[in-house]
Design a protein around this motif. Structure first.
Motif, PDB file in Angstrom:
ATOM      1  N   GLU A 178       0.738  -1.382   0.066  1.00 27.52           N
ATOM      2  CA  GLU A 178      -0.069   0.117  -0.057  1.00 27.52           C
ATOM      3  C   GLU A 178       0.922   1.156   0.115  1.00 27.52           C
ATOM      4  O   GLU A 178       0.145   2.350  -0.132  1.00 27.52           O
ATOM      5  CB  GLU A 178      -1.017  -0.143   1.217  1.00 27.52           C
ATOM      6  CG  GLU A 178      -2.252  -0.940   1.043  1.00 27.52           C
ATOM      7  CD  GLU A 178      -3.201  -0.489   2.079  1.00 27.52           C
ATOM      8  OE1 GLU A 178      -3.476   0.417   2.368  1.00 27.52           O
ATOM      9  OE2 GLU A 178      -3.727  -1.699   2.539  1.00 27.52           O
ATOM     10  N   THR A 179       2.118   1.099   0.069  1.00 27.48           N
ATOM     11  CA  THR A 179       3.070   2.199   0.118  1.00 27.48           C
ATOM     12  C   THR A 179       2.762   3.381  -1.015  1.00 27.48           C
ATOM     13  O   THR A 179       2.744   4.384  -0.718  1.00 27.48           O
ATOM     14  CB  THR A 179       4.423   1.905   0.071  1.00 27.48           C
ATOM     15  OG1 THR A 179       4.613   0.776   0.943  1.00 27.48           O
ATOM     16  CG2 THR A 179       5.500   2.942   0.641  1.00 27.48           C
ATOM     17  N   PRO A 180       2.704   2.715  -2.250  1.00 28.59           N
ATOM     18  CA  PRO A 180       2.533   3.716  -3.343  1.00 28.59           C
ATOM     19  C   PRO A 180       1.290   4.613  -3.146  1.00 28.59           C
ATOM     20  O   PRO A 180       1.262   5.833  -3.427  1.00 28.59           O
ATOM     21  CB  PRO A 180       2.358   2.704  -4.629  1.00 28.59           C
ATOM     22  CG  PRO A 180       2.847   1.465  -4.342  1.00 28.59           C
ATOM     23  CD  PRO A 180       2.856   1.512  -2.906  1.00 28.59           C
TER      24      PRO A 180
ATOM     25  N   GLY B 225      -3.482   6.204 -10.716  1.00 34.62           N
ATOM     26  CA  GLY B 225      -2.809   5.473 -11.811  1.00 34.62           C
ATOM     27  C   GLY B 225      -1.353   5.424 -11.664  1.00 34.62           C
ATOM     28  O   GLY B 225      -0.519   4.387 -11.885  1.00 34.62           O
ATOM     29  N   LEU B 226      -0.801   6.554 -10.967  1.00 39.12           N
ATOM     30  CA  LEU B 226       0.671   6.578 -10.858  1.00 39.12           C
ATOM     31  C   LEU B 226       0.920   5.679  -9.635  1.00 39.12           C
ATOM     32  O   LEU B 226       2.154   4.921  -9.833  1.00 39.12           O
ATOM     33  CB  LEU B 226       0.898   8.198 -10.472  1.00 39.12           C
ATOM     34  CG  LEU B 226       2.569   8.297 -10.149  1.00 39.12           C
ATOM     35  CD1 LEU B 226       3.232   8.339 -11.672  1.00 39.12           C
ATOM     36  CD2 LEU B 226       2.606   9.776  -9.547  1.00 39.12           C
ATOM     37  N   ALA B 227       0.199   5.489  -8.880  1.00 40.93           N
ATOM     38  CA  ALA B 227       0.436   4.529  -7.857  1.00 40.93           C
ATOM     39  C   ALA B 227       0.605   3.217  -8.134  1.00 40.93           C
ATOM     40  O   ALA B 227       1.359   2.231  -7.805  1.00 40.93           O
ATOM     41  CB  ALA B 227      -0.649   4.506  -6.781  1.00 40.93           C
ATOM     42  N   CYS B 228      -0.226   2.799  -9.320  1.00 37.04           N
ATOM     43  CA  CYS B 228      -0.194   1.475  -9.655  1.00 37.04           C
ATOM     44  C   CYS B 228       1.342   1.256 -10.715  1.00 37.04           C
ATOM     45  O   CYS B 228       1.616   0.257 -10.560  1.00 37.04           O
ATOM     46  CB  CYS B 228      -1.361   1.059 -10.809  1.00 37.04           C
ATOM     47  SG  CYS B 228      -3.022   0.954 -10.074  1.00 37.04           S
TER      48      CYS B 228
ATOM     49  N   ILE C 263       7.938  12.212  -6.612  1.00 32.20           N
ATOM     50  CA  ILE C 263       8.176  10.770  -7.191  1.00 32.20           C
ATOM     51  C   ILE C 263       8.905  10.504  -8.125  1.00 32.20           C
ATOM     52  O   ILE C 263       9.818   9.393  -8.123  1.00 32.20           O
ATOM     53  CB  ILE C 263       6.553  10.246  -7.273  1.00 32.20           C
ATOM     54  CG1 ILE C 263       5.880  10.284  -5.956  1.00 32.20           C
ATOM     55  CG2 ILE C 263       6.759   8.935  -7.765  1.00 32.20           C
ATOM     56  CD1 ILE C 263       4.313  10.016  -5.954  1.00 32.20           C
ATOM     57  N   LEU C 264       8.718  11.082  -9.229  1.00 37.85           N
ATOM     58  CA  LEU C 264       9.817  11.031 -10.422  1.00 37.85           C
ATOM     59  C   LEU C 264      10.954  11.248  -9.889  1.00 37.85           C
ATOM     60  O   LEU C 264      12.030  10.318 -10.493  1.00 37.85           O
ATOM     61  CB  LEU C 264       9.526  12.036 -11.508  1.00 37.85           C
ATOM     62  CG  LEU C 264       8.015  11.859 -12.361  1.00 37.85           C
ATOM     63  CD1 LEU C 264       7.633  12.513 -13.357  1.00 37.85           C
ATOM     64  CD2 LEU C 264       7.737  10.201 -12.467  1.00 37.85           C
ATOM     65  N   ARG C 265      11.667  12.235  -9.247  1.00 43.37           N
ATOM     66  CA  ARG C 265      13.003  12.185  -9.100  1.00 43.37           C
ATOM     67  C   ARG C 265      13.191  11.076  -7.996  1.00 43.37           C
ATOM     68  O   ARG C 265      14.648  10.600  -8.181  1.00 43.37           O
ATOM     69  CB  ARG C 265      12.978  13.408  -8.140  1.00 43.37           C
ATOM     70  CG  ARG C 265      13.033  14.880  -8.976  1.00 43.37           C
ATOM     71  CD  ARG C 265      13.724  16.066  -8.192  1.00 43.37           C
ATOM     72  NE  ARG C 265      13.740  17.023  -8.928  1.00 43.37           N
ATOM     73  CZ  ARG C 265      12.901  18.021  -8.988  1.00 43.37           C
ATOM     74  NH1 ARG C 265      11.871  17.939  -8.026  1.00 43.37           N
ATOM     75  NH2 ARG C 265      13.044  19.272  -9.775  1.00 43.37           N
TER      76      ARG C 265
END
Lengths: 305, 354
Positions: free
Chosen positions: B155-157, B183-186, B215-217
């Motif tokens: 569940e961290t994402p 979607g990003l979490a997935c 997150i991207l970084r």
């Protein structure tokens, strides 16, 4: 010679390994797709509506049966009505699976995962086969519940009307015909029950095939019904033995049990219809071939919603 | 297209060149200074995370891709730029095996994306707007995605994208931005080696944009390769290490952002009172010196009228100092000496309008 043979063997082994790898990769994600579809299918309103309608149809037609001398007769009448209703909902349910994923856009979310397209479709087909079993269980259970209070014994019966007319009216008479003894009727009813399943699976396969071809779930439902109904008249058009109709979706439901009665009659004298193999092959092709055809079609389809 | 029969060909790059080592030694890979722009790209170029060769795709009369070549080095944060209809989403869809290319080859870590399911095993995708089964909660969506990907459910994402508070709500009631976050979490599940995102910032509020940037970084620092299609050029300039500009189905420019902007070739502008004599003086230390080719900006034009003419030349700060000294020695007054820095806006517009 020996190196050449080894070379051939090695090539064959390599070919077999490659084919095996291809097949294995094609089925990647089948279990995940099956679980997801089963989860969604058991929660879909169409499933619950279909189950309710199937159970209701069995009760209604059991009540409608004009003459009820025996449980076997009521059982067959109720099963015929229930399976007809079940085919309708299974066909519609299968038609909205892949097309529904496309309509909602969720297919874009599923397919980029490491999941094979064949596995994706066959997983759905397996889930719908399980749902077909559930429908069959509901139909059989309800039909049995309708028939059980009347008791399952010899049917004191006679046949009214023309023999070619296939319409049976059971009336109380003194005579017990050999084909209506309890033992024969039991076998006939069991055969009818077992052979309803291919019809339900064939309907599922047809719905799935149409679903893979279309992008809109409503269009898929309409087209699958539009294909299934005319398809039922194919044996007459092609002048085939009626046995070949057993795997056809709606025909199977509407006319199936009447044919099964023929089978049952032949079972009692160990005489199967001449073209029973055609029916079995038709059922096998419909049950196994349609989902496979759907998956192969889908593996070439593009997701361009 | 890659011949399927050559199994050894596709297995070797996929199984033999895993870059999981990047995850364990990110600091070493980055040179230990933590600066994204100072990555040792030469070592990362050994394996391309995404490789497209001669991709062609036609939708009826419209030619979406006209032989697109793209190379995304492993371990980079790659910005995919281009105007609407340039072919960005089609390229990403081909990589995700949602559509097939008419010609050419698209590979993920050396595996043909259109032919082999395992090509996507090391990658996650968020193609266009995120859509999920409406009857599932965010938690169940994530669980299902983990099942599809055969990675442990985590569940961290959800917490990383700021969706922990809505984990038990059905996605049918989510806003567009919330769906994008989910979607990003997935796509963060299972610590993938490659993350492909198609305009992930659509519909996000400023706080969401900041979260995505962070997150991207983080993912880039972890060692993941990120291919992100974006429209905000400032985002690319500040975030991405590499970029490609797609125009009309072809990649017009691609490479490290610093290289694209000419940071590896420092350029200076010098403002003098006499252009001819100044040019002659500067050329003694910087032969590439020339009058400003692309014309002064209105503000610079006003300066030129009152204060002098500008010259540009390639060279480092020592060359710049020498050029100023040469001008002074030649009796040419120097009003200004400043480094010239191209912006991605300029580069983008020059490529798009070419």
């Amino acid at each position: 010679m020996i190196p050449a043979r080894q070379g051939r063997l090695a090539r064959l082994a390599n070919l077999a390994r490659r084919i095996g790898s291809r097949i294995r990769l094609a089925f990647v994600g089948l279990a995940a797709s099956f679980r997801a579809e089963l989860h969604d299918g058991t929660r879909h309103p169409l499933t619950w509506l279909g189950l309710t309608a199937t159970i209701a149809a069995a009760w209604v037609f059991a009540v409608k049966e004009p003459v009820r001398p025996n449980g076997y007769v009521v059982y067959e009448a109720a099963l015929q009505a229930a399976s007809r209703t079940a085919v309708f909902f299974l066909l519609a349910g299968a038609a909205v699976t892949v097309a529904g994923d496309r309509t909602r856009g969720t297919v874009r979310w599923i397919l980029p995962r490491p999941i094979g397209r064949i596995g994706y479709v066959l997983g759905k087909a397996m889930a719908h086969a399980v749902l077909a079993l559930v429908f069959l269980t509901a139909a059989v259970g309800t039909s049995w519940a309708c028939a059980a209070p009347l008791g399952f014994s010899d049917v004191v019966a006679g046949v009214e009307g023309d023999e070619d007319d296939e319409v049976f009216h059971f009336v109380e008479e003194e005579t017990i015909l050999p084909e209506f003894t309890a033992a024969t009727m039991r076998r006939r009813s069991l055969a009818a029950t077992a052979l309803v399943l291919p019809a339900l699976l064939a309907a599922t396969g047809l719905g799935l095939l149409v679903s893979c071809m279309l992008r809109s779930s409503s269009a898929a439902v309409i087209l699958s019904l539009g294909v299934a109904i005319p398809l039922n008249y194919l044996p007459e058009v092609l002048n085939l033995n009626p046995a070949s109709a057993h795997a056809l979706p709606f025909r199977a439901a509407s006319d199936y049990l009447a044919r099964i009665r023929d089978f049952g009659r032949n079972l009692s004298t160990s005489e199967w219809p001449q073209d029973h193999s055609l029916a079995i092959w038709g059922a096998c092709i419909a049950v196994l071939g349609l989902p496979l055809l759907a998956s192969l079609y889908f593996s070439r389809a593009e997701i361009t919603d | 297209m890659q011949a399927y029969g050559k199994r050894q060909d596709y297995r070797a790059p996929y199984e033999g060149h895993r870059i999981t080592g990047h995850r364990t030694e990110p600091n070493e890979r980055r040179g230990g200074n933590g600066a994204c722009r100072r990555l040792d790209f030469a070592s990362l170029m050994s394996e391309a995370a995404v490789s497209c060769r001669g991709l062609k795709k036609r939708y009826g009369p419209h030619e979406a891709l006209r032989g697109l070549d793209l190379e995304v080095p492993a371990g980079t944060l790659f910005g995919f730029l281009g105007p609407n209809g340039a072919g960005k989403t089609t390229t990403l869809r081909i990589l995700a095996a949602l559509v097939s290319a008419d010609a050419g080859k698209a590979e993920l870590f050396g595996v043909d994306a259109g032919r082999h399911v395992r090509a996507t095993r090391r990658a996650t995708f968020l193609i266009e707007n995120a859509v999920f089964p409406a009857h599932l909660t965010a938690r169940k969506v994530l669980k299902r995605a983990a099942a599809y990907m055969k990675v442990p459910f985590d569940e961290t994402p959800l917490e990383r994208v700021g969706m922990a508070h809505a984990r038990d709500r059905k996605t049918g009631g989510y806003s567009h931005g919330m769906k994008q976050r989910l979607g990003l979490a997935c796509s963060l599940l299972g610590a993938p080696d490659l993350i492909i995102l198609d305009e992930p910032q659509n519909g996000l509020d400023p706080e969401g944009l900041r979260t995505i940037r962070g997150i991207l970084r983080e993912e880039h620092e972890r060692g993941a390769t990120i291919l992100v299609s974006v429209h905000r050029l400032a985002e690319v300039e500040g975030l991405c290490t590499h970029a490609a500009i797609v125009v009309a189905g072809l990649v017009a420019r691609q490479g490290a952002v610093a290289t694209l902007l000419g940071e590896d070739r420092p350029r200076y502008r010098i403002l003098v009172d006499d252009q001819e004599r100044g040019l002659a003086a500067v050329q003694t230390v910087a032969p590439s010196a020339a009058t400003k080719a692309d014309g002064p900006s209105p503000r610079q034009g006003a300066q030129s009228a009152t204060m002098g003419d500008s010259l540009v030349f390639d060279g480092d700060h020592e060359t710049a100092a020498a050029a100023a000294a040469a001008c002074t020695a030649a009796g040419v007054a120097v009003f200004e000496l400043a480094p010239v820095r191209r912006t991605l806006d300029e580069l983008y517009l020059s490529e798009v309008t070419r």
